[in-house]
Design a protein around this motif. Structure first.
Motif, PDB file in Angstrom:
ATOM      1  N   SER A 104     -12.525   1.283   1.299  1.00  0.00           N
ATOM      2  CA  SER A 104     -11.480   1.574   0.314  1.00  0.00           C
ATOM      3  C   SER A 104     -10.206   0.787   0.543  1.00  0.00           C
ATOM      4  N   VAL A 105     -10.130   0.023   1.640  1.00  0.00           N
ATOM      5  CA  VAL A 105      -8.920  -0.734   1.995  1.00  0.00           C
ATOM      6  C   VAL A 105      -9.101  -2.196   1.599  1.00  0.00           C
ATOM      7  N   HIS A 106      -8.127  -2.703   0.833  1.00  0.00           N
ATOM      8  CA  HIS A 106      -8.150  -4.100   0.393  1.00  0.00           C
ATOM      9  C   HIS A 106      -6.778  -4.725   0.641  1.00  0.00           C
ATOM     10  N   VAL A 107      -6.786  -5.981   1.103  1.00  0.00           N
ATOM     11  CA  VAL A 107      -5.547  -6.691   1.413  1.00  0.00           C
ATOM     12  C   VAL A 107      -5.587  -8.072   0.779  1.00  0.00           C
ATOM     13  N   ASN A 108      -4.497  -8.435   0.114  1.00  0.00           N
ATOM     14  CA  ASN A 108      -4.312  -9.786  -0.420  1.00  0.00           C
ATOM     15  C   ASN A 108      -3.139 -10.434   0.317  1.00  0.00           C
ATOM     16  N   VAL A 109      -3.298 -11.704   0.662  1.00  0.00           N
ATOM     17  CA  VAL A 109      -2.303 -12.385   1.489  1.00  0.00           C
ATOM     18  C   VAL A 109      -2.001 -13.747   0.897  1.00  0.00           C
ATOM     19  N   ASP A 110      -0.711 -14.110   0.876  1.00  0.00           N
ATOM     20  CA  ASP A 110      -0.311 -15.495   0.674  1.00  0.00           C
ATOM     21  C   ASP A 110       0.847 -15.784   1.620  1.00  0.00           C
ATOM     22  N   GLN A 111       1.468 -16.919   1.472  1.00  0.00           N
ATOM     23  CA  GLN A 111       2.466 -17.333   2.442  1.00  0.00           C
ATOM     24  C   GLN A 111       3.713 -16.450   2.411  1.00  0.00           C
ATOM     25  N   GLN A 112       3.993 -15.830   1.262  1.00  0.00           N
ATOM     26  CA  GLN A 112       5.234 -15.061   1.145  1.00  0.00           C
ATOM     27  C   GLN A 112       5.019 -13.595   0.762  1.00  0.00           C
ATOM     28  N   GLU A 113       3.785 -13.134   0.599  1.00  0.00           N
ATOM     29  CA  GLU A 113       3.568 -11.745   0.205  1.00  0.00           C
ATOM     30  C   GLU A 113       2.218 -11.253   0.722  1.00  0.00           C
ATOM     31  N   ALA A 114       2.205  -9.992   1.165  1.00  0.00           N
ATOM     32  CA  ALA A 114       0.967  -9.340   1.594  1.00  0.00           C
ATOM     33  C   ALA A 114       0.880  -7.997   0.881  1.00  0.00           C
ATOM     34  N   THR A 115      -0.273  -7.700   0.278  1.00  0.00           N
ATOM     35  CA  THR A 115      -0.459  -6.484  -0.503  1.00  0.00           C
ATOM     36  C   THR A 115      -1.566  -5.639   0.114  1.00  0.00           C
ATOM     37  N   LEU A 116      -1.260  -4.357   0.331  1.00  0.00           N
ATOM     38  CA  LEU A 116      -2.242  -3.403   0.831  1.00  0.00           C
ATOM     39  C   LEU A 116      -2.567  -2.406  -0.268  1.00  0.00           C
ATOM     40  N   GLN A 117      -3.862  -2.217  -0.530  1.00  0.00           N
ATOM     41  CA  GLN A 117      -4.307  -1.248  -1.528  1.00  0.00           C
ATOM     42  C   GLN A 117      -5.363  -0.333  -0.913  1.00  0.00           C
ATOM     43  N   ILE A 118      -5.126   1.000  -1.050  1.00  0.00           N
ATOM     44  CA  ILE A 118      -6.086   1.999  -0.585  1.00  0.00           C
ATOM     45  C   ILE A 118      -6.505   2.827  -1.781  1.00  0.00           C
ATOM     46  N   ASN A 119      -7.787   2.769  -2.132  1.00  0.00           N
ATOM     47  CA  ASN A 119      -8.305   3.515  -3.279  1.00  0.00           C
ATOM     48  C   ASN A 119      -8.722   4.920  -2.846  1.00  0.00           C
ATOM     49  N   GLY A 120      -8.608   5.881  -3.793  1.00  0.00           N
ATOM     50  CA  GLY A 120      -8.991   7.251  -3.499  1.00  0.00           C
ATOM     51  C   GLY A 120      -8.112   7.881  -2.440  1.00  0.00           C
ATOM     52  N   TYR A 121      -6.810   7.801  -2.633  1.00  0.00           N
ATOM     53  CA  TYR A 121      -5.852   8.307  -1.643  1.00  0.00           C
ATOM     54  C   TYR A 121      -6.050   9.804  -1.414  1.00  0.00           C
ATOM     55  N   SER A 122      -5.964  10.223  -0.134  1.00  0.00           N
ATOM     56  CA  SER A 122      -6.063  11.629   0.251  1.00  0.00           C
ATOM     57  C   SER A 122      -4.933  11.951   1.227  1.00  0.00           C
ATOM     58  N   ARG A 123      -4.798  13.229   1.560  1.00  0.00           N
ATOM     59  CA  ARG A 123      -3.730  13.645   2.468  1.00  0.00           C
ATOM     60  C   ARG A 123      -3.846  12.966   3.828  1.00  0.00           C
ATOM     61  N   ALA A 124      -5.075  12.658   4.246  1.00  0.00           N
ATOM     62  CA  ALA A 124      -5.271  11.991   5.534  1.00  0.00           C
ATOM     63  C   ALA A 124      -4.681  10.588   5.561  1.00  0.00           C
ATOM     64  N   ASP A 125      -4.409  10.008   4.380  1.00  0.00           N
ATOM     65  CA  ASP A 125      -3.826   8.667   4.314  1.00  0.00           C
ATOM     66  C   ASP A 125      -2.301   8.687   4.410  1.00  0.00           C
ATOM     67  N   SER A 126      -1.704   9.859   4.532  1.00  0.00           N
ATOM     68  CA  SER A 126      -0.250   9.953   4.664  1.00  0.00           C
ATOM     69  C   SER A 126       0.173   9.540   6.071  1.00  0.00           C
ATOM     70  N   GLY A 127       1.398   9.067   6.191  1.00  0.00           N
ATOM     71  CA  GLY A 127       1.907   8.686   7.502  1.00  0.00           C
ATOM     72  C   GLY A 127       2.896   7.539   7.410  1.00  0.00           C
ATOM     73  N   VAL A 128       3.156   6.916   8.556  1.00  0.00           N
ATOM     74  CA  VAL A 128       4.060   5.774   8.643  1.00  0.00           C
ATOM     75  C   VAL A 128       3.220   4.503   8.681  1.00  0.00           C
ATOM     76  N   TYR A 129       3.404   3.654   7.663  1.00  0.00           N
ATOM     77  CA  TYR A 129       2.668   2.391   7.575  1.00  0.00           C
ATOM     78  C   TYR A 129       3.513   1.269   8.173  1.00  0.00           C
TER      79      TYR A 129
END
Length: 271
Positions: A93-118
């Protein structure tokens, strides 16, 4: 002039050797914190990377740890090379896109267990690390709405337990608040009542993306102008009815007395 050039060539190497300043890489997450996510939807975090003129991104790592706890355990979600555009996370469920100036994190089907400090950590070609953090929490529905009154200051205060991003609105007798009734504070939680005396039903409605809940404060019933007019009409009708009954009885009595006098006169003439 030669001396000025000599000084410039002496200063430039010193700037290049400085561990920070204009040469340091910076990274920050593009989001207002904390980020609230509705369960079942997707979490999307974007990090802006600004490398120095002589720096190159080597790896980008996304991690998460609990927001509270004595010994929080940090979990690595994905580690991606700086030159790759798509990166597979440690979970499907975790996907990451990267380029030289930006990084994107996507987590599908978010649940309470995904809460926290990233945390997103950018490592340059020399092995130096730069990290940015973001707090992510579950988006919660509105719970336990209540209304309390401060009689001395003519205030009605609306409270809500722990819902995310609550929005407050007020009704008086199921109608939006008017200037004759009072005014609402900027945050919507307090109603300054201007009507005297305080009467009727005041309802506080609290809502967010997951629904709404309400609570009502009931004061003494209001004596409206319409009710007063109706009462006057009823009283007048009763008076007219009572007057008609009295008039009818008096006329009936008068007729019976006249009939009795005529009967007495007829008996006297016969004798």
């Amino acid at each position: 002039m030669d001396q000025q050039y000599f000084l410039c060539w002496r200063v430039v190497p010193l700037l290049l050797l400085m561990p920070c300043g204009l040469q340091c890489m910076s990274v920050h997450i593009l989001a207002e914190q904390p980020v609230h996510v509705i369960p079942g939807s997707s979490l999307l975090l974007k990090a802006r990377i600004e490398p120095g003129p002589l720096e190159k991104v080597s790896t980008i790592t996304w991690e998460r740890e609990p927001e509270t706890g004595k010994a929080p355990v940090r979990v690595t979600l994905a580690t991606c090379p700086g030159g790759s555009q798509n990166c597979v996370g440690r979970r499907p469920s975790v996907h990451v896109n990267v380029d030289q100036q930006e990084a994107t994190l996507q987590i599908n089907g978010y649940s309470r267990a995904d809460s926290g400090v990233y945390a997103v950590t950018v490592t340059d070609h020399t092995g130096a690390n730069t990290t940015a953090h973001c707090i992510v929490r579950e988006y919660e529905a509105v719970h336990h709405v209540s209304v309390s009154i401060n009689v001395s200051h003519s205030l009605l205060i609306c409270g809500e337990a722990w819902g995310t991003d609550p929005h407050f609105s007020w009704l008086h007798e199921r109608v939006a608040i008017t200037k004759a009734v009072g005014r609402v504070s900027k945050d919507g939680a307090t109603l300054f009542v201007s009507m005297t005396p305080i009467c009727g039903h005041f309802t506080c409605l609290v809502s967010n993306k997951l629904g709404h809940s309400s609570a009502t404060y009931s004061a003494a019933p209001c004596e409206t102008e319409g009710r007063g007019t109706m009462a006057a009409v009823v009283c007048l009708s009763l008076l007219l009815l009572f007057g008609g009954v009295v008039t009818f009885l008096l006329l009936r009595r008068h007729r019976q007395s006249k009939r009795g006098e005529r009967l007495h006169e007829h008996l006297d003439d016969t004798i």
